[in-house]
Design a protein around this motif. Structure first.
Motif, PDB file in Angstrom:
ATOM      1  N   PRO A 129       0.813  -1.228   0.000  1.00 32.44           N
ATOM      2  CA  PRO A 129       0.000   0.000   0.000  1.00 32.44           C
ATOM      3  C   PRO A 129       0.844   1.275   0.000  1.00 32.44           C
ATOM      4  N   LYS A 130       1.969   1.248   0.680  1.00 34.03           N
ATOM      5  CA  LYS A 130       2.847   2.418   0.730  1.00 34.03           C
ATOM      6  C   LYS A 130       3.360   2.784  -0.671  1.00 34.03           C
ATOM      7  N   ILE A 131       3.776   1.789  -1.415  1.00 33.15           N
ATOM      8  CA  ILE A 131       4.261   2.017  -2.774  1.00 33.15           C
ATOM      9  C   ILE A 131       3.094   2.344  -3.698  1.00 33.15           C
ATOM     10  N   MET A 132       1.974   1.677  -3.496  1.00 32.06           N
ATOM     11  CA  MET A 132       0.795   1.880  -4.331  1.00 32.06           C
ATOM     12  C   MET A 132       0.374   3.348  -4.365  1.00 32.06           C
ATOM     13  N   LYS A 133       0.449   4.024  -3.236  1.00 31.13           N
ATOM     14  CA  LYS A 133       0.034   5.423  -3.156  1.00 31.13           C
ATOM     15  C   LYS A 133       0.783   6.311  -4.143  1.00 31.13           C
ATOM     16  N   GLN A 134       2.010   5.956  -4.464  1.00 28.37           N
ATOM     17  CA  GLN A 134       2.815   6.752  -5.380  1.00 28.37           C
ATOM     18  C   GLN A 134       2.396   6.578  -6.842  1.00 28.37           C
ATOM     19  N   TYR A 135       1.769   5.454  -7.156  1.00 28.74           N
ATOM     20  CA  TYR A 135       1.495   5.118  -8.551  1.00 28.74           C
ATOM     21  C   TYR A 135       0.012   5.010  -8.900  1.00 28.74           C
ATOM     22  N   ILE A 136      -0.854   5.065  -7.919  1.00 31.65           N
ATOM     23  CA  ILE A 136      -2.286   4.830  -8.140  1.00 31.65           C
ATOM     24  C   ILE A 136      -2.905   5.867  -9.078  1.00 31.65           C
ATOM     25  N   ARG A 137      -2.358   7.060  -9.107  1.00 30.40           N
ATOM     26  CA  ARG A 137      -2.941   8.120  -9.943  1.00 30.40           C
ATOM     27  C   ARG A 137      -2.602   7.987 -11.424  1.00 30.40           C
ATOM     28  N   LEU A 138      -1.605   7.187 -11.746  1.00 31.22           N
ATOM     29  CA  LEU A 138      -1.286   6.963 -13.158  1.00 31.22           C
ATOM     30  C   LEU A 138      -2.412   6.149 -13.777  1.00 31.22           C
ATOM     31  N   THR A 139      -2.846   6.528 -14.953  1.00 34.28           N
ATOM     32  CA  THR A 139      -4.019   5.879 -15.535  1.00 34.28           C
ATOM     33  C   THR A 139      -3.686   4.759 -16.517  1.00 34.28           C
ATOM     34  N   ILE A 140      -2.530   4.822 -17.111  1.00 32.28           N
ATOM     35  CA  ILE A 140      -2.156   3.825 -18.116  1.00 32.28           C
ATOM     36  C   ILE A 140      -1.147   2.859 -17.502  1.00 32.28           C
ATOM     37  N   THR A 141      -1.434   1.577 -17.598  1.00 28.94           N
ATOM     38  CA  THR A 141      -0.580   0.580 -16.966  1.00 28.94           C
ATOM     39  C   THR A 141       0.849   0.627 -17.499  1.00 28.94           C
ATOM     40  N   ARG A 142       1.018   0.989 -18.740  1.00 32.08           N
ATOM     41  CA  ARG A 142       2.366   1.112 -19.303  1.00 32.08           C
ATOM     42  C   ARG A 142       3.170   2.150 -18.527  1.00 32.08           C
ATOM     43  N   ASP A 143       2.542   3.251 -18.151  1.00 33.02           N
ATOM     44  CA  ASP A 143       3.212   4.297 -17.383  1.00 33.02           C
ATOM     45  C   ASP A 143       3.558   3.810 -15.980  1.00 33.02           C
ATOM     46  N   ILE A 144       2.674   3.036 -15.387  1.00 33.12           N
ATOM     47  CA  ILE A 144       2.947   2.467 -14.069  1.00 33.12           C
ATOM     48  C   ILE A 144       4.146   1.529 -14.159  1.00 33.12           C
ATOM     49  N   TRP A 145       4.123   0.665 -15.158  1.00 33.32           N
ATOM     50  CA  TRP A 145       5.198  -0.304 -15.337  1.00 33.32           C
ATOM     51  C   TRP A 145       6.539   0.400 -15.542  1.00 33.32           C
ATOM     52  N   LYS A 146       6.570   1.419 -16.384  1.00 31.24           N
ATOM     53  CA  LYS A 146       7.809   2.166 -16.627  1.00 31.24           C
ATOM     54  C   LYS A 146       8.313   2.830 -15.353  1.00 31.24           C
TER      55      LYS A 146
END
Length: 45
Positions: free
Chosen positions: A19-36
């Motif tokens: 959850p701690k890490i998730m908070k940093q990336y949850i707002r990205l909408t495209i999974t490719r951007d999250i993965w990068k």
């Protein structure tokens, strides 16, 4: 169709990290951007 598939993969990715890490990336909408972003942050190669 693309949106639905993207949301499924995003959910899977978000549920696979803490959850701690998730908070940093949850707002990205495209999974490719999250993965990068995750790759840049955690890849050690």
């Amino acid at each position: 169709m693309w949106y639905t598939d993207n949301q499924k993969v995003k959910r899977w990715m978000m549920m696979s990290i803490s959850p701690k890490i998730m908070k940093q990336y949850i707002r990205l909408t495209i999974t490719r951007d999250i993965w990068k972003s995750l790759s840049k942050a955690f890849y050690d190669g």
